[in-house]
Design an enzyme around this catalytic site. Structure first.
Site, PDB file in Angstrom:
ATOM      1  N   GLU A  10      23.075 -15.426 -21.736  1.00 24.55           N
ATOM      2  CA  GLU A  10      22.165 -14.963 -19.923  1.00 24.55           C
ATOM      3  C   GLU A  10      23.098 -15.298 -18.785  1.00 24.55           C
ATOM      4  O   GLU A  10      22.965 -14.376 -18.155  1.00 24.55           O
ATOM      5  CB  GLU A  10      21.013 -16.018 -19.777  1.00 24.55           C
ATOM      6  N   HIS A  27      13.530 -12.512 -18.650  1.00 26.73           N
ATOM      7  CA  HIS A  27      12.140 -13.694 -17.840  1.00 26.73           C
ATOM      8  C   HIS A  27      11.748 -12.557 -16.146  1.00 26.73           C
ATOM      9  O   HIS A  27      12.190 -13.104 -15.383  1.00 26.73           O
ATOM     10  CB  HIS A  27      12.130 -15.009 -17.422  1.00 26.73           C
ATOM     11  N   LEU A  85      11.595 -24.199 -10.124  1.00 23.49           N
ATOM     12  CA  LEU A  85      12.150 -24.204 -10.962  1.00 23.49           C
ATOM     13  C   LEU A  85      12.968 -23.889 -11.650  1.00 23.49           C
ATOM     14  O   LEU A  85      13.975 -23.233 -11.900  1.00 23.49           O
ATOM     15  CB  LEU A  85      10.843 -23.058 -11.656  1.00 23.49           C
ATOM     16  N   ASP A 122       4.424 -19.587 -19.120  1.00 23.11           N
ATOM     17  CA  ASP A 122       3.624 -21.395 -18.796  1.00 23.11           C
ATOM     18  C   ASP A 122       2.316 -21.026 -17.972  1.00 23.11           C
ATOM     19  O   ASP A 122       2.362 -22.505 -17.581  1.00 23.11           O
ATOM     20  CB  ASP A 122       4.938 -22.093 -19.045  1.00 23.11           C
ATOM     21  N   ASP A 147      12.368 -20.225 -22.381  1.00 23.59           N
ATOM     22  CA  ASP A 147      13.187 -20.552 -21.472  1.00 23.59           C
ATOM     23  C   ASP A 147      13.393 -21.988 -21.304  1.00 23.59           C
ATOM     24  O   ASP A 147      13.536 -22.246 -20.540  1.00 23.59           O
ATOM     25  CB  ASP A 147      12.949 -19.641 -19.865  1.00 23.59           C
ATOM     26  N   HIS A 194       5.972 -20.168 -14.039  1.00 26.39           N
ATOM     27  CA  HIS A 194       6.933 -19.272 -13.733  1.00 26.39           C
ATOM     28  C   HIS A 194       5.314 -18.276 -13.243  1.00 26.39           C
ATOM     29  O   HIS A 194       6.619 -17.534 -12.336  1.00 26.39           O
ATOM     30  CB  HIS A 194       7.207 -18.655 -14.369  1.00 26.39           C
ATOM     31  N   ARG A 225       6.181   0.167  -1.560  1.00 29.36           N
ATOM     32  CA  ARG A 225       7.653   1.005  -1.015  1.00 29.36           C
ATOM     33  C   ARG A 225       9.135   0.536  -1.143  1.00 29.36           C
ATOM     34  O   ARG A 225      10.377   1.212  -0.630  1.00 29.36           O
ATOM     35  CB  ARG A 225       8.157   1.464   0.831  1.00 29.36           C
TER      36      ARG A 225
END
Length: 374
Positions: A126, A210, A298, A241, A265, A244, A221
């Protein structure tokens, strides 16, 4: 020796009420009569689904993938008890030496599944090839991607997914190179615009990390990276969950992205009581079902895949559709033939629920996992 499971069995051709048999880690037979989902659930029989596939796992049971050592083995055992039968161990943005040490430890677990543990298919890299302006809960060690580094890490443990911010210098060209070499690339932790996302998809990127989180949002726009996903993606991962991503936004994504699939995650706090844990080099806190940095951001989740299934159903999805989004689509995204579906010859990766969708039994490659957690 053949083993049998009785219940309402979800197969690729629909629900069947009867018996599934497995031996030597494979499904050997399904002897059952066709029914619809309403009949299957009204029968009171156990609900038999393909095991969950989670492509974004940072931790569980008090352990973090970046801990190296035996950490991933413990993480895989924690998630097995919640019905995850295959997973990707997911790294954090970190100094090169930390990532190298984590890969050295993960290689052995990828080569051979420990007893009572989920199968670790490989690594989701990641970080660190992300935008330093969209770290989310990642530590501040982001940098431009290096093909040589990817190759060296892949030699230690198989890289199955790489998250890249496409707007960084040289990354569009690098995405094309990575895809040519067989790596699957997805877009995330990105401050890029809609056009960056479209260009990256044209270069071969296959999904989004995610969805909605740590990427530019949708404005009418200025549609951003989120708009590129909603307009063009076939696959994307999302954290269901219900913290998120708002349920309304999840419904937008479910209508827009044909093969949207759930990931946890998950962090070291998964399967643990409220308290202080770590996520890579960050200190994190679990409280009221969420995991956050000390500033309230988070920071991954405490979600498990059995709860992800229930959350999808709570949004109005059928059990069959929720199963596809917690197993089948992820398997197809990685090209895992014989996984994510219950059919003769497929892996005997099976989860069994009671009619209220509480987990009762987990089977991985024919091995029954002790003490599944409801």
């Amino acid at each position: 020796m053949r083993h049998s499971i009785q219940g309402a069995i979800l197969t690729p051709s629909g629900w069947r009420l009867g018996e599934l048999q497995h031996e030597h880690g494979r499904i050997a037979a399904i002897n059952a009569e066709p029914v619809d989902e309403a009949t299957a659930r009204a029968s009171g029989a156990p609900i038999v689904l393909p095991g969950f596939i989670d492509l974004h796992v940072h931790g569980g049971g008090g352990h973090d993938t970046m801990d190296a050592g035996e950490a991933v083995k413990h993480i895989a055992r924690t998630h097995a008890r919640h019905g995850t039968t295959s997973m990707l161990a997911t790294t954090m943005t970190a100094p090169a030496e930390d990532i190298l040490r984590a890969f050295e430890a993960m290689g052995a677990v990828c080569r051979e599944r420990p007893s009572q543990a989920t199968r670790v298919l490989g690594v989701h890299l990641e970080g660190p090839y992300i935008n330093p302006g969209k770290l989310g809960a990642q530590p501040d060690y982001a940098r431009e991607a290096s093909l040589d580094e990817v190759r060296a890490l892949h030699a230690l443990a198989p890289i199955r997914l790489i998250t890249v911010a496409p707007e960084l210098k040289g990354h569009i060209e690098l995405i094309a190179q990575l895809v040519r070499e067989g790596f699957r690339v997805q877009l995330g932790h990105s401050a890029g615009c809609y056009e960056d996302g479209v260009a990256a998809l044209k270069a071969g990127a296959g999904g989004f990390t995610h969805l909605f989180n740590a990427m530019t949002g949708l404005h009418h726009r200025d549609p951003g990276m989120t708009g590129a996903a909603l307009a063009h993606a076939e696959y994307a991962e999302v954290i269901p969950d219900l913290l998120h991503v708002h349920p309304g936004a999840l419904k937008v994504a479910l209508r827009s992205i044909p093969k949207l699939y759930g990931v946890t995650d998950s962090t070291a706090a998964t399967g643990m009581p409220d308290g202080e844990y770590h996520l890579g080099r960050h200190k994190v806190f679990k409280c009221l079902g969420g995991v956050r940095l000390d500033d309230g951001t988070l920071a991954g989740s405490a979600l498990t895949m059995d709860q992800a299934l229930r959350n999808f159903v709570s949004l109005g999805l059928s059990v069959a559709e929720a199963s596809a989004r917690t197993a089948t689509h992820a398997a197809d995204y990685l090209g895992l033939a014989g996984h994510g579906r219950l059919t003769v010859g497929a892996a005997a990766d099976i989860v069994v629920f009671d009619p209220a969708l509480q987990l009762q039994r987990v089977v991985i490659e024919g091995e029954t996992i002790d003490h599944p957690d409801a």
